[in-house]
Design an enzyme around this catalytic site. Structure first.
Site, mmCIF file in Angstrom:
data_model
loop_
_atom_site.group_PDB
_atom_site.id
_atom_site.type_symbol
_atom_site.label_atom_id
_atom_site.label_comp_id
_atom_site.label_asym_id
_atom_site.label_seq_id
_atom_site.Cartn_x
_atom_site.Cartn_y
_atom_site.Cartn_z
ATOM 1 N N GLY A 78 0.972 -1.269 -0.140
ATOM 2 C CA GLY A 78 0.127 0.124 0.029
ATOM 3 C C GLY A 78 1.050 1.383 -0.063
ATOM 4 N N CYS A 105 5.597 -5.844 1.036
ATOM 5 C CA CYS A 105 5.826 -4.648 1.151
ATOM 6 C C CYS A 105 5.338 -3.665 2.265
ATOM 7 C CB CYS A 105 5.426 -3.891 -0.179
ATOM 8 S SG CYS A 105 6.085 -2.347 -0.636
ATOM 9 N N TYR A 106 4.249 -3.075 1.803
ATOM 10 C CA TYR A 106 3.722 -2.177 3.195
ATOM 11 C C TYR A 106 3.206 -3.200 4.252
ATOM 12 C CZ TYR A 106 0.235 0.475 6.146
ATOM 13 O OH TYR A 106 -0.296 1.166 6.875
ATOM 14 N N HIS A 193 7.782 -7.409 -4.222
ATOM 15 C CA HIS A 193 6.498 -7.607 -4.673
ATOM 16 C C HIS A 193 6.284 -8.704 -5.408
ATOM 17 C CE1 HIS A 193 3.968 -4.276 -3.819
ATOM 18 N NE2 HIS A 193 4.890 -3.619 -3.829
ATOM 19 N N GLU A 195 4.244 -10.713 -6.479
ATOM 20 C CA GLU A 195 3.059 -10.999 -7.325
ATOM 21 C C GLU A 195 3.182 -10.581 -8.803
ATOM 22 O OE1 GLU A 195 3.290 -8.923 -4.818
ATOM 23 O OE2 GLU A 195 2.268 -6.975 -5.336
ATOM 24 N N ASP A 251 -17.335 -9.143 -20.198
ATOM 25 C CA ASP A 251 -17.806 -9.633 -19.265
ATOM 26 C C ASP A 251 -19.378 -9.712 -19.544
ATOM 27 O OD1 ASP A 251 -15.348 -8.937 -18.248
ATOM 28 O OD2 ASP A 251 -15.999 -7.374 -17.130
ATOM 29 N N LYS A 391 -10.910 -10.944 -14.440
ATOM 30 C CA LYS A 391 -11.215 -10.765 -15.824
ATOM 31 C C LYS A 391 -10.343 -12.078 -16.473
ATOM 32 C CE LYS A 391 -11.999 -7.620 -18.912
ATOM 33 N NZ LYS A 391 -13.367 -6.942 -18.882
#
Ligand code: XMP
Length: 602
Positions: A78, A105-106, A193, A195, A251, A391
């Site tokens: 964050g 991280c944060y 990170h 990810e 979608d 998505k």
């Protein structure tokens, strides 16, 4: 004639038999991501799901008792500092009962702060690629990952003093505390990170936490959920019918196709509103979907937009006209009768409000504002079969349903359509030479600070991203930099002229957009980028009054984006075809990253 899609509507799934499954078919999340305000929290959840483990996002402050069933918790990154007043925090009880926690991280800093360590400002920030040196250890979180490796960092604060019981496992030249562990308590922290793709072994870190530390079992594959989703739709809709406003996007089309397969084609209706602001071939594309009818409202939209230049006013007018058309459709087709409910293609990120999950957040597009539709939502006459999915997962489901790749792999396209890519001007004005390049007096939007701001554009003479970025940072009053790639006349001889959105200019833009789409598709370039807006600006000569801006970008979710170059031969072909179009004086390339520029020009 183009073939109709093999939408599964013609093949309804099995009728509901005896109930074998609980009515809530979504699994209990094994991993909970606590959202500490980072745009990466959804990416973390997606990456865990890609490992085959169901994960959900929750507000960071959620009481520990409400997530006690999860096998593990991840505290996301964050933008705040743990010492900022009101910065996101977590219930400290999550650390107390042996439930594994990974802070990213944060999240690492917050964990250290709450458990008695200290966080401090680093001497310098660390943004982008870095080299992590990870110690050799038998800890199940880090085993087998030791050694130097590429990671991606985005921080200034760092952990200065460890909480009791923790040790440092990894460091970079700038950050002495890049990975920490308290294995007895199953608490871990990563300053980097895992990810993002730039962390080369990032997926392994997440897999180690999810499987080795938390002991999760795989329970998630969106493709396998199709029969369950069909059953969920049948249970929700019961003996009624369901209608969708389809947009032609991924979608709503997948939700429509799923419902058609669950209920059979007779009980599902789709209406597509042709605003006249769509791309070439779009309405025909949608017309091929069985069960979808087209409401032609182009004249209504164009006359409401006549003479309007202000971008926000354009958006507002489009929203209002949409509401009118939809009200008309809802009334004329008696869709408020008891036998109909509303279907929507809401996906998981749409259901998350800034602090947590809330159904109310589905009210995000203008069509949901229609009073009749609100009434349906309020009384629960709504089915949203994709509301647990990201998505990419929606695309997987679409593939499982046999929908064509040309539909599933489409780039995002904004609701207001070409209207916000067809710029006007209130005034005639010449381009102005400066030491850095030419100022083009067309207002385009950017995000400087937290708010959108409109400013003119700077044109420089080379496709140089580093120079463009340095200039935007240095110059006030410019939030976008372009470079000319082809022109009929020297830039100094071009002029901005007063004009607005007309059907002629829209047609010009539509042709240009079709050329760019065709060539980038044929070359495979469209699969390498996230989105490719093509923008018409009122800059040119008396004979050729407009110019085109190419805006290919790479992005994860549209929140930030990188301007990317395209292969030179493709750019040559695209600009040559564009320059041959009626009314086009020049072709430009947008070199602006987001921030400070937005992806769209309005
Ligand atoms: P920006 O321009 O804000 O765009 O960087 C981020 C993403 O959002 C899309 N976008 C819109 N989508 N209605 C939409 O449905 C809009 O008014 C709108 N404005 C921007 C944009 O195409 C990009 O994918």
């Amino acid at each position: 004639m183009a073939p109709r899609y093999q939408i599964p509507g013609s093949r309804p799934g099995p009728r509901p038999g005896p109930r074998l499954l609980p009515s809530n078919l979504t699994p209990t999340p094994q991993i909970i991501i606590l959202d500490a305000g980072g745009q990466y929290c959804h990416l973390e959840a997606r990456k865990v799901r890609e490992l085959g483990v169901y994960a959900e996002v929750r507000a960071s402050e959620i009481p520990a008792s409400e997530i006690a069933l999860a096998k593990g918790i991840i505290i996301s990154g964050g933008p705040s500092s743990v010492y900022d007043p009101g910065s996101p925090t977590v219930d400290p009880a999550i650390f107390a009962h042996g439930q594994p926690v990974l802070g990213i991280c944060y999240g690492q800093q917050l964990m250290a702060h709450l458990l008695g360590g200290q966080v401090r400002k680093g001497e310098k920030g660390e943004y982008g690629l870095a080299t992590l040196h990870l110690d050799a250890t038998a800890d199940p979180m880090f085993a087998g990952l030791a050694g130097p490796q590429q990671i991606w960092m985005s921080h200034r604060d760092l952990v200065g003093a460890l909480p009791p019981g923790f040790s440092v496992v990894g460091r970079t030249d700038t950050c002495p505390v890049a990975a920490i562990a308290a294995p007895q308590r199953k608490l871990y922290g990563l300053q980097f990170h895992p990810e993002v793709v730039h962390t080369t072994r990032g997926k392994e870190y997440l897999a180690h936490f999810v499987f080795n530390v938390c002991g999760c079992q795989t329970d998630w594959d969106p493709r396998h959920r199709v029969p369950l989703l069909e059953q969920e739709i049948r249970e929700c809709v019961r003996n009624r019918g369901v209608f969708f406003f389809v947009s032609g996007g991924v979608d709503s089309t997948v939700a429509f196709a799923l419902s058609t397969r669950a209920l059979g084609p007779d009980r599902v209706r789709g209406v597509y509103v042709d605003t006249g602001l769509m791309r070439e071939g779009e309405t025909d594309f949608v017309r091929r979907m069985p069960g979808v009818s087209v409401e032609n409202a182009a004249a209504q939209f164009l006359s409401a937009l006549a003479g309007v230049v202000d971008p926000e006013q354009k958006r507002h007018i489009i929203g209002e006209e949409f509401v009118r058309v939809q009200e008309r459709i809802v009334e004329s087709r008696h869709l408020l009768d008891e036998q109909w409910i509303l279907g929507q293609g809401t996906i998981y990120p749409d259901t998350i409000e800034s602090g947590g999950t809330a159904k109310a957040a589905v009210i995000k597009t203008h069509h949901n504002r229609v009073a009749g539709i609100r009434k349906l939502i309020e009384c629960g006459r709504i089915v949203e079969p994709l509301k647990s999915f990201y998505k990419d997962e929606v695309r997987d489901i679409g593939r499982e349903l046999g929908l064509p790749a040309e539909l599933l792999d489409r780039h995002p396209f904004p609701g207001p359509g070409l209207a916000i890519r067809c710029l006007g001007s209130e005034f005639d004005a010449p381009v102005r030479a400066t030491a850095e390049g030419f100022i083009i007096p067309v207002n385009s939007v950017g995000v400087q600070g937290d708010s959108r701001s409109y400013a003119p554009v700077l044109a420089i003479d080379s496709l140089d991203h580093a120079r463009a970025t340095a200039l935007i940072n240095r110059l006030t009053g410019v939030n976008r930099v372009v470079a000319p790639v082809a022109a009929h006349a020297p830039l100094a001889g071009l002029q901005v002229r007063a004009c607005s959105l007309t059907s002629r200019r829209l047609a010009r833009l539509r042709c240009a957009d079709a050329i760019v789409r065709r060539l980038s598709h044929e070359s495979g370039y469209d699969r390498r980028i996230w989105q490719f807006p093509v923008v018409l600006i009122p800059l040119g000569t008396a004979a050729a009054p407009d110019s085109i801006v190419l805006r290919p970008v790479d992005s994860i979710d549209g929140m930030t984006a990188q301007s990317v170059l395209m292969p030179a031969d493709l750019l040559d072909r695209i600009s040559a075809e564009l320059l041959a179009l009626e009314g086009i004086a020049a072709v430009f390339y947008d070199l602006t990253h987001k921030p400070p520029g937005t992806i769209e020009w309005e």
